[in-house]
Design an enzyme around this catalytic site. Structure first.
Site, PDB file in Angstrom:
ATOM      1  N   ASP A  18       0.878  -1.169   0.000  1.00 50.49           N
ATOM      2  CA  ASP A  18       0.000   0.000   0.000  1.00 50.49           C
ATOM      3  C   ASP A  18       0.920   1.226   0.000  1.00 50.49           C
ATOM      4  OD1 ASP A  18      -2.302   1.622   0.299  1.00 50.49           O
ATOM      5  OD2 ASP A  18      -2.044   1.614   2.475  1.00 50.49           O
TER       6      ASP A  18
ATOM      7  N   ASP B 273      -0.073   4.933   1.457  1.00 52.91           N
ATOM      8  CA  ASP B 273      -0.208   5.781   2.649  1.00 52.91           C
ATOM      9  C   ASP B 273      -0.043   4.961   3.920  1.00 52.91           C
ATOM     10  OD1 ASP B 273      -0.906   8.334   1.365  1.00 52.91           O
ATOM     11  OD2 ASP B 273      -2.680   7.240   0.689  1.00 52.91           O
TER      12      ASP B 273
ATOM     13  N   ASP C  49      -1.595  -0.844   6.093  1.00 50.22           N
ATOM     14  CA  ASP C  49      -1.877  -0.395   7.458  1.00 50.22           C
ATOM     15  C   ASP C  49      -3.310  -0.648   7.888  1.00 50.22           C
ATOM     16  OD1 ASP C  49      -3.341   2.695   7.483  1.00 50.22           O
ATOM     17  OD2 ASP C  49      -2.588   1.893   5.596  1.00 50.22           O
TER      18      ASP C  49
END
Length: 576
Positions: free
Chosen positions: A129, A131, A414
């Site tokens: 990912d 961010d 996250d």
């Protein structure tokens, strides 16, 4: 005489079968191992006779005390209160002695933790990912998001101007909390769906435990269907699972607090929707992207480490891919800052605006290619080529076009729901959760105050469990004093992490709901992807054998309840 190792082991086994000899005497726990060592034949001569006399007498006294029968005129009376406090003081000395020097600072914040066994030698493809995975952001970004969303509430949704006076509180909320949409309550829930008392907030103020029980019909248990759906949202509850949710929780608390403090009637459901929309507008209108791109140095952390990870993986022949919900222009500028203008050379596939989690759960959006300027192209996608940028798409087509399947793929993200859940449960990929909070929580765990408080908390809990058979008035008062101290110790350990909600991983003894999902949806978890730099790419991560309740770990509460037999203290002495 006990002359062989086998005879010594048999004696120890016999002693372990009779834990009352060690647990119920008034002798110091510290002296028991020393006496055994000094007299290798405790059954011989006067020593054996004296030992059996003392033990037998105390056993008889305890049996009489428990049965409620009167003592004989020649038997000494047992003062239960004195006995309980003596055991308490013994255990305090034992706890102090058993914490070896240097026990603090043992945990390394750069450690990778394993929920499942993972052999990196078998992993050929690494996915990321963007961010809070490749790009970690400073806390100042949360304040910017909060301020802009608060402005939207006042200007676009016509909320009272007084809300503007509520500034962002950096350490108010914590990731993984639940929000009761209908009641307007922010709270922490454990792995068994119980609300942790003392962590329920209406606005910025805690709700008394008695009121919480009334609000939830006499129980602090929240039924499964209300707590959370698969992606963290039930009909009445929302779980905030990503780092971006911190400003949203804080704004919800501030807005609730304003209406309550000013005695203004309001609908909590509408408030929740308006705050969620205001936060979404910050992202949809691109404010967050603009702030970061205007001041990359202020907002992006550890760019050099991101470069080091990607370079190391690529140089070892690993294939890399990126799947993110962020737009290409934003990702491109951030990656050029962290990795360099040729950052795309590291990746075999780059996919932006993927619309996760829908990308992972059988959506049918086709892939589209973007040209070098980020403009959409309409040619049919027959392959995912290195050097190209793709938009949207779906995992089914991704698997067909790449052939990357199963445990040879390791994907990092996250958000436990949007990034990892489907990949683990439906597709058998390996998953790595990025949990930035680990770095701060590890620092707390490494403090002497935490080590001492937690160890004594466990020991005191064990004493309570062991001594609860004493039911006379004086003993009950002692036990109540211990229970009060136990609650105070729980508050101390909680406040070391966050005064409102404590650790994101624990509710007292239980794991949090967040922690449960972390273990369910991630094979590995770590503070940042830079943790990979500490491990060889052929390294195998082995999960710890976390003891079940009927197993015997070396913990103070197990020791004190008699689940572990105190002759082990002889061996435990060597760890000091």
């Amino acid at each position: 005489r006990l002359q062989t190792p086998r005879q010594v082991r048999l004696l120890r086994w016999e002693i372990r079968r009779r834990p009352a000899d060690y647990h119920e005497t008034s002798r110091s726990v510290h002296r028991a191992p020393a006496n055994v060592a000094a007299n290798p034949n405790p059954h011989s001569g006067a020593a054996a006779g004296h030992r059996h006399h003392v033990v037998g007498k105390l056993r008889g006294e305890e049996a009489l005390a428990k049965s409620g029968r009167a003592f004989s005129s020649t038997a000494p009376q047992i003062d239960h209160k004195t006995y309980l406090w003596a055991r308490y003081n013994e255990m305090k000395r034992l706890v102090h002695d058993l914490i070896p020097p240097g026990v603090c600072n043992l945990l390394n914040p750069s450690t990778i933790y394993a929920n499942n066994e993972v052999n990196l030698d078998e992993v050929d493809i690494y996915g990321f990912d963007y961010d809070y995975t490749l790009a970690l952001y400073s806390n100042s970004l949360n304040e910017m998001i909060y301020n802009k969303a608060r402005q939207f509430l006042v200007e676009h949704y016509k909320y009272p101007q007084g809300i503007s006076k509520y500034n962002y509180i950096p350490n108010f909320a914590a990731r993984g909390l639940h929000y009761d949409i209908q009641k307007g309550l922010l709270m922490k829930i454990d792995a068994f769906h119980y609300i942790q008392m003392g962590t329920v907030y209406r606005g910025l103020k805690p709700v008394p435990d008695e009121e919480v029980m009334q609000l939830y019909r006499g129980s602090n248990h929240v039924p499964l269907h209300q707590v959370s759906g698969f992606y963290g949202k039930g009909p009445k509850m929302k779980q905030f699972m990503d780092v971006f949710s911190l400003p949203e929780m804080t704004l919800l608390a501030a807005a609730n607090d304003y209406f309550i403090s000013n005695d203004i009637e309001y609908d909590p459901v509408h408030l929740y929707k308006d705050v969620s929309d205001a936060i979404a507008m910050v992202h949809i209108k691109g404010y967050m992207y603009k702030w970061i791109m205007q001041d990359l140095e202020k907002y992006i952390l550890r760019g050099d480490e991101t470069y080091a990870v990607l370079h190391r993986l690529a140089s070892h022949g690993k294939k890399l891919f990126l799947i993110t919900n962020s737009p290409f222009s934003f990702v491109d500028k951030g990656m050029k800052y962290m990795v360099g203008k040729d950052w795309r050379d590291f990746f075999d596939v780059v996919i932006v605006q993927a619309d996760k989690p829908h990308f992972f759960n059988d959506c049918v959006k086709p892939f589209r290619r973007l040209d070098s300027n980020g403009d959409l192209q309409w040619d049919k996608i027959k392959s995912l080529d290195k050097g190209q940028i793709y938009k949207q798409g779906n995992l089914v087509d991704f698997l067909k076009l790449t052939g990357w399947r199963g445990s040879k793929v390791l994907y990092f993200g996250d958000h436990l729901y949007s990034d990892l859940a489907d990949l683990m449960l439906r597709h058998g990929w390996r998953t790595g959760a990025i949990v930035p909070e680990l770095e701060v929580e590890t620092k707390v765990v490494n403090t002497e105050q935490y080590a001492q408080s937690l160890t004594w908390l466990q020991a005191l809990t064990g004493l309570l469990e062991r001594m609860q058979m004493y039911r006379d008035a004086e003993s009950k008062k002692v036990l109540q004093d211990w229970l009060k101290e136990r609650e105070e110790l729980r508050a101390v350990t909680k406040n070391l992490f966050n005064p409102q909600f404590g650790s994101i991983f624990r509710t007292c003894h239980n794991p949090t709901y967040f922690s449960r999902r972390l273990c369910r949806f991630s094979d590995l978890y770590m503070a940042s992807i830079s943790c990979l730099l500490n491990y060889d790419l052929s390294y195998t991560f082995y999960p710890r054998r976390t003891p079940l309740q009927h197993e015997a770990p070396l913990w103070m509460d197990q020791l004190c309840t008699g689940c572990m037999k105190t002759p082990f203290l002889e061996e435990m002495a060597h760890i000091r």
